[in-house]
Write an enzyme that holds these catalytic residues in place. Structure first.
Site, PDB file in Angstrom:
ATOM      1  N   HIS A   1      -0.363 -40.025  22.193  1.00 25.72           N
ATOM      2  CA  HIS A   1      -1.590 -39.555  22.846  1.00 25.72           C
ATOM      3  C   HIS A   1      -2.099 -38.294  22.137  1.00 25.72           C
ATOM      4  CE1 HIS A   1      -4.073 -38.505  26.530  1.00 25.72           C
ATOM      5  NE2 HIS A   1      -3.967 -37.322  25.937  1.00 25.72           N
ATOM      6  N   GLU A   2      -1.202 -37.344  21.916  1.00 29.14           N
ATOM      7  CA  GLU A   2      -1.595 -36.102  21.268  1.00 29.14           C
ATOM      8  C   GLU A   2      -1.935 -36.307  19.801  1.00 29.14           C
ATOM      9  OE1 GLU A   2      -2.283 -33.728  23.083  1.00 29.14           O
ATOM     10  OE2 GLU A   2      -1.253 -34.351  24.921  1.00 29.14           O
TER      11      GLU A   2
ATOM     12  N   HIS B   1      -5.639 -37.148  19.586  1.00 32.09           N
ATOM     13  CA  HIS B   1      -6.501 -35.959  19.584  1.00 32.09           C
ATOM     14  C   HIS B   1      -6.468 -35.259  18.232  1.00 32.09           C
ATOM     15  CE1 HIS B   1      -7.382 -36.204  23.786  1.00 32.09           C
ATOM     16  NE2 HIS B   1      -6.164 -35.924  24.203  1.00 32.09           N
TER      17      HIS B   1
END
Length: 445
Positions: free
Chosen positions: A21-22, A25
């Site tokens: 998920h990170e 980003h």
């Protein structure tokens, strides 16, 4: 050992999901020229870290989340924009943020803005996140939850195509099990005793694999219709036509009356009872089926999010013994790990079913995390997305009507909302975790 294995598999899968998920980003922030100074999985004290280029990568002690530090998420305030501290070598204004001490929320916003800008150097100005085009900001913030949804899709697609969707089960009037005796619904987990009456289906000679064609002349087109006529038969005579090995047989018996659940709640009624279990087959499908199912999941998840505070309040009441915990209600990652452990260590469930359940659990958590993060409230990713979209509409409207450019949307003004939402999420998370220890949701059967 098997219980621990299940918990470890689930926990490891979630940590990997958070890390990816990170990465979503970070990857797009760097692609668009942004400066990412930190990438960490977990919260709390740092366990390990290393510097690669301008980014510090590391692990924190509490693996319940993660973060990336993208420089310049909060723009300077209006006064600071109007009065730059100077210009850089490219002629761009350089801002220095001062702290304010007037009003609680003003103080919070000012402190957050000042902390954001403390480590920003003049050469960072062109790379600040708030300066990105609105669509780039949307892409950066949407990339994280999109990764979770992509993980869910990558699990659901092969699982639905092979094993099937355990949340979409087709029930056919083909006998999967024949009860040996009539056991009260409240004691359905125990074995038969000599005092228990023989089940009508066993007395009639019904066998596993029999396809029930009709009951007292009523066609058994589906299990629900068959169940209704059995229950309405009370203790009357039953003539049952079954297909066995390609041959139709007519069997007779008398149903018996016993208390059985009639719905999703705990209500029971005295109804006719035969003593057969139908065959439940998970529905299978490919790409289009998976997309349709995930669309339906999105609707159900959105509805669940609306009811989440009420559901968590129900868990709080269950903790103190005011009511029973809803077995279909929300659970924390602690509850998810417990379910994973109970599944893997269950003696009756075969390994194919265990694997399918674990995959469904992991995919379900990823899907929920993805959809949840799109909620348009700070501090969630959706709050930043909403701010960028509002900025696009506002600046586009001004351009259309030839008005002065209103500039970047100041996300910092929404920080009071973010604090309230953040505290609310923290409280709900703690309640669910405590509930999963005190009144856990357990695996059925």
């Amino acid at each position: 050992m098997l219980y621990t294995l299940g918990v470890v598999i689930f926990a490891l899968a979630l940590v990997i999901s958070i890390a990816l998920h990170e990465v979503g980003h970070m990857a797009f922030a760097k692609k668009f020229g942004g400066k990412v100074t930190q990438y960490f999985v977990g919260f709390g004290p740092t366990v390990w870290s290393t510097q690669v280029g301008e980014t510090e990568y590391g692990l924190k002690a509490i693996p319940l989340g993660g973060f990336v530090k993208i420089v310049g998420m909060l723009p300077p305030g209006a006064d600071d924009l109007a009065k730059p501290a100077g210009v850089d070598e490219h002629g761009q204004p350089v801002h220095r943020i001062r702290r304010s001490n007037t009003g609680m929320f003003t103080q919070l916003v000012s402190d957050a803005r000042a902390a954001e800008w403390e480590l920003i150097s003049p050469e960072d100005e062109p790379r600040l996140f708030y300066r990105m085009a609105w669509w780039k900001k949307v892409t950066v913030m949407a990339a994280g939850p999109a990764v979770n949804i992509a993980i869910a899709f990558a699990i659901f697609l092969p699982l639905f195509a092979t094993y099937g969707n355990t949340a979409d089960v087709r029930i056919d009037p083909v006998v999967a099990d024949v009860s040996a005796c009539v056991v009260p619904a409240s004691e359905n987990a125990r074995v038969c005793t000599p005092d228990d009456p023989i089940a009508p289906a066993r007395a009639a000679g019904i066998e596993v694999g029999d396809e029930i064609l009709s009951f007292n002349g009523a066609p058994a087109d589906d299990w629900e219709a068959l169940q209704r006529v059995i229950r309405d038969n009370s203790d009357g005579r039953a003539e049952i036509v079954v297909r066995r090995d390609g041959e139709e047989l007519t069997l007779t018996t008398n149903t018996t009356v016993t208390a059985r659940p009639t719905g999703e709640g705990a209500e029971v009624e005295q109804v006719g009872f035969l003593g057969v279990t139908p065959t439940a087959s998970p529905q299978t499908g490919g790409l289009l089926y998976t997309v349709e199912e995930m669309g339906a999941m999105t609707v159900r998840t959105a509805e669940a999010l609306v009811d989440l505070p009420v559901k968590v309040w129900g868990v709080a009441k269950a903790i103190v013994g005011l009511e029973e915990r809803d077995p279909m209600g929300p659970v924390s990652i602690v509850g998810g790990g417990r379910l994973a452990g109970e599944t893997v260590s269950h003696e009756v469930i075969d390994w194919a079913d265990k694997g399918a359940f674990l995959l469904m659990l992991i995919a379900g958590f990823n899907f929920f995390i993805g959809v949840f993060n799109f909620v348009p409230l700070l501090p969630l990713d959706g709050g930043h997305i909403a701010g960028a979209l509002y900025e696009a509409v506002r600046r586009g409207w001004a351009k259309l009507f030839r008005r002065p450019d209103p500039g970047y949307f100041d996300v910092a003004k929404l920080l009071p909302v973010a604090y309230v939402v953040g505290v609310s999420l923290l409280v709900m998370g703690v309640v669910l975790i405590v509930g999963d220890f005190v009144v856990p949701v357990r695996l059925a059967g």
